[in-house]
Design a protein around this motif. Sequence first.
Motif, short mmCIF file in Angstrom:
data_model
loop_
_atom_site.label_atom_id
_atom_site.label_comp_id
_atom_site.label_asym_id
_atom_site.label_seq_id
_atom_site.Cartn_x
_atom_site.Cartn_y
_atom_site.Cartn_z
N VAL A 144 34.77 25.03 31.11
CA VAL A 144 34.61 24.21 29.90
C VAL A 144 34.80 25.09 28.68
O VAL A 144 34.19 26.16 28.58
CB VAL A 144 33.22 23.54 29.87
N ARG A 145 35.67 24.67 27.77
CA ARG A 145 35.80 25.35 26.48
C ARG A 145 34.75 24.76 25.53
O ARG A 145 34.60 23.53 25.44
CB ARG A 145 37.20 25.15 25.89
N ILE A 146 34.07 25.62 24.82
CA ILE A 146 32.99 25.20 23.93
C ILE A 146 33.37 25.55 22.50
O ILE A 146 33.74 26.69 22.21
CB ILE A 146 31.67 25.92 24.29
N PHE A 147 33.23 24.60 21.57
CA PHE A 147 33.64 24.80 20.19
C PHE A 147 32.46 24.57 19.23
O PHE A 147 32.29 23.48 18.69
CB PHE A 147 34.80 23.88 19.84
N PRO A 148 31.65 25.60 18.99
CA PRO A 148 30.47 25.45 18.12
C PRO A 148 30.82 25.14 16.67
O PRO A 148 29.97 24.65 15.92
CB PRO A 148 29.77 26.80 18.24
N LEU A 149 32.06 25.46 16.24
CA LEU A 149 32.46 25.22 14.85
C LEU A 149 33.28 23.95 14.68
O LEU A 149 33.92 23.76 13.65
CB LEU A 149 33.28 26.42 14.33
N SER A 150 33.26 23.08 15.68
CA SER A 150 34.09 21.88 15.63
C SER A 150 33.95 21.10 14.34
O SER A 150 34.93 20.63 13.76
CB SER A 150 33.75 20.95 16.81
N ASN A 151 32.73 20.95 13.87
CA ASN A 151 32.47 20.10 12.71
C ASN A 151 32.52 20.86 11.39
O ASN A 151 32.20 20.30 10.34
CB ASN A 151 31.12 19.41 12.86
N TRP A 152 32.91 22.12 11.43
CA TRP A 152 33.03 22.93 10.22
C TRP A 152 34.43 22.76 9.63
O TRP A 152 35.39 22.44 10.33
CB TRP A 152 32.80 24.40 10.53
N THR A 153 34.55 23.00 8.34
CA THR A 153 35.84 23.09 7.68
C THR A 153 36.07 24.53 7.26
O THR A 153 35.16 25.37 7.31
CB THR A 153 35.91 22.19 6.43
N GLU A 154 37.29 24.84 6.82
CA GLU A 154 37.56 26.19 6.32
C GLU A 154 36.62 26.53 5.17
O GLU A 154 36.11 27.66 5.07
CB GLU A 154 39.01 26.29 5.87
N LEU A 155 36.36 25.55 4.30
CA LEU A 155 35.45 25.78 3.18
C LEU A 155 34.03 26.06 3.67
O LEU A 155 33.34 26.94 3.15
CB LEU A 155 35.47 24.58 2.23
N ASP A 156 33.58 25.31 4.67
CA ASP A 156 32.25 25.55 5.25
C ASP A 156 32.14 26.99 5.76
O ASP A 156 31.12 27.65 5.56
CB ASP A 156 31.98 24.59 6.42
N VAL A 157 33.18 27.45 6.44
CA VAL A 157 33.18 28.80 7.00
C VAL A 157 33.00 29.83 5.89
O VAL A 157 32.17 30.74 6.00
CB VAL A 157 34.48 29.06 7.80
N TRP A 158 33.77 29.68 4.83
CA TRP A 158 33.69 30.67 3.75
C TRP A 158 32.37 30.57 2.97
O TRP A 158 31.84 31.60 2.53
CB TRP A 158 34.89 30.50 2.82
N GLN A 159 31.86 29.38 2.82
CA GLN A 159 30.56 29.25 2.15
C GLN A 159 29.45 29.88 2.99
O GLN A 159 28.51 30.48 2.45
CB GLN A 159 30.26 27.78 1.86
N TYR A 160 29.57 29.79 4.31
CA TYR A 160 28.60 30.42 5.19
C TYR A 160 28.75 31.95 5.14
O TYR A 160 27.74 32.68 5.12
CB TYR A 160 28.79 29.92 6.62
N ILE A 161 29.97 32.43 5.10
CA ILE A 161 30.22 33.87 4.96
C ILE A 161 29.57 34.39 3.68
O ILE A 161 28.93 35.45 3.67
CB ILE A 161 31.73 34.15 4.96
N ALA A 162 29.71 33.61 2.59
CA ALA A 162 29.11 34.01 1.32
C ALA A 162 27.58 34.02 1.41
O ALA A 162 26.93 34.96 0.95
CB ALA A 162 29.58 33.06 0.21
N ARG A 163 27.03 32.98 1.99
CA ARG A 163 25.57 32.88 2.09
C ARG A 163 24.96 33.97 2.94
O ARG A 163 23.91 34.55 2.61
CB ARG A 163 25.16 31.51 2.65
#
Length: 302
Positions: free
Chosen positions: A181-200
């Motif tokens: 099974v492939r698991i995708f924990p970031l499925s519901n994230w967007t590119e903007l979400d990723v960068w905002q999390y990186i910043a936080r």
Amino acid sequence: MTTVAARLGHTDVLEAEAAYIFREVAGEFEKPVLLFSGGKDSVVMLHLALKAFAPASLPFALLHVDTGHNFPEVLAYRDRVVAAHGLTLHVASVQDYIDRGVLRERPDGTRNPLQTLPLLEAISGGGFDAVFGGGRRDEEKARAKERVFSLRDEFGTWDPRRQRPELWQLYNGRHLPGEHVRIFPLSNWTELDVWQYIAREGIELPSIYFAHEREVFLRSGMWLAPGDWGGPRDGEPVEKRRVRYRTVGDMSCTGAVLSEASEVDEVIVEITASRLTERGATRADDRLSEAAMEDRKREGYF
């Protein structure tokens, strides 16, 4: 009554969902592995996993399919992170398969499509029954069809008709021997979400994600880096430009974008104004056909 989700911010909800997915997989599967290339999505995924199990150590290893045409800065970052956290990294090398005559170089020089066989053999050879990937639904329409838990058959192939419902965040990890099974924990994230999390979170990234001067050449509207893979061709002059990368993969098919964004906050401003996903803007391998990504996914690609 105010719900917990209502009291949490958007990023907090995404983080909590990812942590739940990691813990669910660790409790349900025998031998998970996390795909880690040093790209921003895999970096965020690893950061989330480390937080999900802290203060305990990570209960699974990492896996990278190395095309042999990866950016040196990203490989150096990958190895530095693995060493810093005392993690186990398995590397499946496309070059090894070419040297043995199992795979052949493509005329266009790109090795991204050649990753599938090394990936599938690394999964089966390692006995991994769950594979964490950093795919997000906003990246590309084939990935938008994915569930968080994506069943792959004994040949590693993906059939969208076998996707299972995931109501109320109830995930079905049942699979037959030989399947995974492939698991995708970031499925519901967007590119903007990723960068905002990186910043936080103050997450360190490879320097390639920020504006820097680099030798590039223009091909089919994309700024590519010259290298041993075969670029540039005649009539494709190399010039120095100030660029950064939105996504990182094989040098032969990953384009840079002209940019002055040298800090995380400046990158966030650029992304907010963009109307193209990072794969749509900078990945030549997704332009091979209208259904290029879906075709590769059916064969066992990420």
